[in-house]
Design a protein around this motif. Sequence first.
Motif, PDB file in Angstrom:
ATOM      1  N   TYR A   1      -6.782   3.065   9.705  1.00 21.98           N
ATOM      2  CA  TYR A   1      -6.248   2.008  10.528  1.00 21.98           C
ATOM      3  C   TYR A   1      -7.258   0.890  10.157  1.00 21.98           C
ATOM      4  N   ASP A   2      -6.825  -0.161   9.558  1.00 25.72           N
ATOM      5  CA  ASP A   2      -7.510  -1.142   9.104  1.00 25.72           C
ATOM      6  C   ASP A   2      -7.879  -2.426  10.049  1.00 25.72           C
ATOM      7  N   GLY A   3      -7.506  -2.182  11.060  1.00 26.18           N
ATOM      8  CA  GLY A   3      -7.739  -3.408  12.204  1.00 26.18           C
ATOM      9  C   GLY A   3      -6.838  -4.603  12.246  1.00 26.18           C
ATOM     10  N   SER A   4      -5.986  -4.432  11.457  1.00 24.22           N
ATOM     11  CA  SER A   4      -4.933  -5.839  11.281  1.00 24.22           C
ATOM     12  C   SER A   4      -3.919  -5.336  12.201  1.00 24.22           C
ATOM     13  N   LYS A   5      -3.174  -6.607  12.672  1.00 22.89           N
ATOM     14  CA  LYS A   5      -2.170  -6.810  13.618  1.00 22.89           C
ATOM     15  C   LYS A   5      -0.885  -6.394  12.919  1.00 22.89           C
ATOM     16  N   GLY A   6      -0.661  -6.273  11.561  1.00 23.61           N
ATOM     17  CA  GLY A   6       0.595  -6.142  10.895  1.00 23.61           C
ATOM     18  C   GLY A   6       0.960  -4.574  10.946  1.00 23.61           C
ATOM     19  N   PHE A   7       2.044  -4.245  10.709  1.00 21.22           N
ATOM     20  CA  PHE A   7       2.689  -2.734  10.766  1.00 21.22           C
ATOM     21  C   PHE A   7       3.205  -2.141   9.395  1.00 21.22           C
ATOM     22  N   VAL A   8       2.729  -1.019   9.207  1.00 19.83           N
ATOM     23  CA  VAL A   8       3.275  -0.412   7.795  1.00 19.83           C
ATOM     24  C   VAL A   8       4.775  -0.418   8.028  1.00 19.83           C
ATOM     25  N   ARG A   9       5.444  -0.664   6.795  1.00 15.59           N
ATOM     26  CA  ARG A   9       6.877  -0.908   6.842  1.00 15.59           C
ATOM     27  C   ARG A   9       7.492   0.626   6.744  1.00 15.59           C
ATOM     28  N   MET A  10       8.278   0.936   7.612  1.00 17.13           N
ATOM     29  CA  MET A  10       8.852   2.168   7.680  1.00 17.13           C
ATOM     30  C   MET A  10      10.457   1.799   7.702  1.00 17.13           C
ATOM     31  N   ASP A  11      11.018   1.852   6.504  1.00 15.47           N
ATOM     32  CA  ASP A  11      12.431   1.483   6.354  1.00 15.47           C
ATOM     33  C   ASP A  11      13.328   2.426   7.222  1.00 15.47           C
ATOM     34  N   ARG A  12      14.189   1.936   8.038  1.00 12.76           N
ATOM     35  CA  ARG A  12      15.045   2.736   8.806  1.00 12.76           C
ATOM     36  C   ARG A  12      16.385   3.467   8.188  1.00 12.76           C
ATOM     37  N   THR A  13      16.496   4.501   8.313  1.00 10.57           N
ATOM     38  CA  THR A  13      17.755   5.185   7.519  1.00 10.57           C
ATOM     39  C   THR A  13      18.525   5.916   8.681  1.00 10.57           C
ATOM     40  N   TYR A  14      19.669   6.416   7.832  1.00  7.67           N
ATOM     41  CA  TYR A  14      20.835   7.204   8.603  1.00  7.67           C
ATOM     42  C   TYR A  14      20.512   8.575   9.066  1.00  7.67           C
ATOM     43  N   SER A  15      19.332   8.926   8.313  1.00  7.91           N
ATOM     44  CA  SER A  15      19.135  10.333   8.661  1.00  7.91           C
ATOM     45  C   SER A  15      17.523  10.520   8.971  1.00  7.91           C
ATOM     46  N   ARG A  16      17.134  11.673   9.813  1.00  4.52           N
ATOM     47  CA  ARG A  16      15.923  11.942  10.232  1.00  4.52           C
ATOM     48  C   ARG A  16      15.148  12.457   9.034  1.00  4.52           C
ATOM     49  N   LEU A  17      16.131  13.549   8.556  1.00  2.42           N
ATOM     50  CA  LEU A  17      15.137  14.335   7.591  1.00  2.42           C
ATOM     51  C   LEU A  17      15.088  14.103   6.255  1.00  2.42           C
ATOM     52  N   ARG A  18      16.116  13.407   5.657  1.00  2.00           N
ATOM     53  CA  ARG A  18      16.092  12.938   4.331  1.00  2.00           C
ATOM     54  C   ARG A  18      14.938  12.163   3.710  1.00  2.00           C
TER      55      ARG A  18
END
Length: 644
Positions: free
Chosen positions: A534-551
């Motif tokens: 955790y680098d202390g920044s207020k931004g968030f790591v991008r995690m693209d939303r998908t239609y599948s949980r496992l893929r």
Amino acid sequence: MRVLVALIAFVAVAALNLLWWWWPNRPVEIAGWTNAPLQSVSFAPYRPGQSPLTRTFPTPDQIEEDLKRLQGKVRAVRTYSTGENLEAVPQRAGKYGLKVWHGAWLNDNDKENLEQINLLIDHANKYKDTVERVIVGNEVLLRKELTANQLRRYIRQVKQRVSQPVTYADVWEFWMRNPSLADDVDFITIHILPYWEDVPIGLDRREPDGKPTIEKHIVDIYKKVQERFPGKTIVIGETGWPSDGRMRSDARPGRVEQVRYFSTFRSIADREKFDYNVVEAFDQYWKARQEGTVGAAWGLLDAQRRDKFELGKPVSAEPHWPILFTLSTLTGGLMLGGFVVMRRQARGKAITIFAVFAQLVATCYVQATWIDLSRTFYFEKMVGVVFWAVLLGLFSYALLRGIADSLTGKMADPSLYGARVREAWRAWRELPRYQIVKRADLMLQMLYLVLTVICIFYLIVISIDWYDGVIRIGETWYRQIAIDGRYRDFPIWSFVIPSIVLMAWKTLTIVRSEPASRADRWPKALSFGRLLGYDGSKGFVRMDRTYSRLRPILPEIALSFLLVFWAVVMVVTEGAIKLHDGGAGGFVAVDGGRWVIGTLFWNTQADWFGTLAILMAIPYLATIYVSLREPLAEPPPDSYTSKW
């Protein structure tokens, strides 16, 4: 002020580094270790680059130099072959006050065997003053290259034509399985090697009464053979301990351990009046191709003919530790100096933290590289050492660069990070190659993936035995061992930086005081997307939303599963022992023995390597956890046009 803080931090970490190198390598006094010469030593005069496998042999003058090096250390030498210029041994040993136990090498090739036998007879008769014993074959029953009846025929040929006592040498169990051979020899030569027993025995193991188990084992085996063959002289033809290599059960190789074994064995031999020969005079690099590091490291002297230790004097586990300490301290100091000069905004706390991690990385890198370098027995090994030094060096650079960026607020925008393996891979491919050095996060992620695959490879090859193919040596074909986990070293130090050091930094970033709640930081800071914590920044790591949980997390699932599964398999297989006691239970092997789990967790090298593998699985497991908690993408609403 910054320079003063850096100087104090450097002195502090240098002092800890000195303690790290000095304490395990300080000279150790071995009880009962005297300067009295040993009775006999196995003599294979091959030097680096020479090998019976490649038919490159030492010259008679080199053999004489080796005999001279052994003068005063032993009373006799044992040979295993009569060819390959080894006639020089009985011819020149007497010049240095050495007797010879002369041996012929037998295999499943009758022509080669007859050549060996004829030379043995010739040497025994030509050098009667030097050759005091004749040995017809070595462990040929163990290798299953001859039957007892075939071996008997060769023994009888020799006995009829020499005046010296004649014997055959093999592991003690094979004498017990072939007792009829005793009628054809003048004395029985057995091999007792606690490290290679089906149930290996460590030097620190104790009996309920407090006595060393290894001492009881040696005496019990000797007496068991003595009782089985009353009236026959029993000679211990091979015994010893490796100075380097991998553990088997609780049997740990090492210089100090080697001297401890020699001291213990010699005390037993003096008390019980044993006649013995120890393995061996010089380290044999050529054996590393078949038996790994441990096969090359049984010598009293190293392959360069330098003493590993002196008779009767204290022993150091790593005599080169002052050089390694100096090198690692200077490397850590240079990295700290570079941080102070190039990151002028860094204050006391940041300087101190960087000093600690710079020294950790430097020490672990020097330790890992030195261990690999000291085990470089042939060219292919050197190529591997160079590859690993570069790979680990790049990872160390990316890690320290990321730590420096984090401590000085220079980390890249978190929205550019790849939260999962697939996203990181995509981001790396889209990044211009000349920019990769500037993106410590992506560089570290890619290198971490490479290290993960290599770690899985090591876990697999250590855990399994796979025999396939044949090789030709001279006119004889031999079966080739493709993979044999018994001879593979545990590459512990090679993976300390991407596991322990990395996780230590991640943990430190979690406990720092930051705006986000600590509970929310734990899984994200441990994840693959936040490989640098955790680098202390207020931004968030991008995690693209998908239609599948496992893929999206299939790579993480596969990599974490392989790491954890094979780590468990490796630890369990290292705890397995093969028994030939006729009992029930366990897995029955082809040779009739039964595999049982009897020494689980005794092999601390396996335990450590398994732990490092599991630590390397944590970023993938944390990513799986974070990804599963993310909401799925919503499908687009039906449009009017889609209905037409």
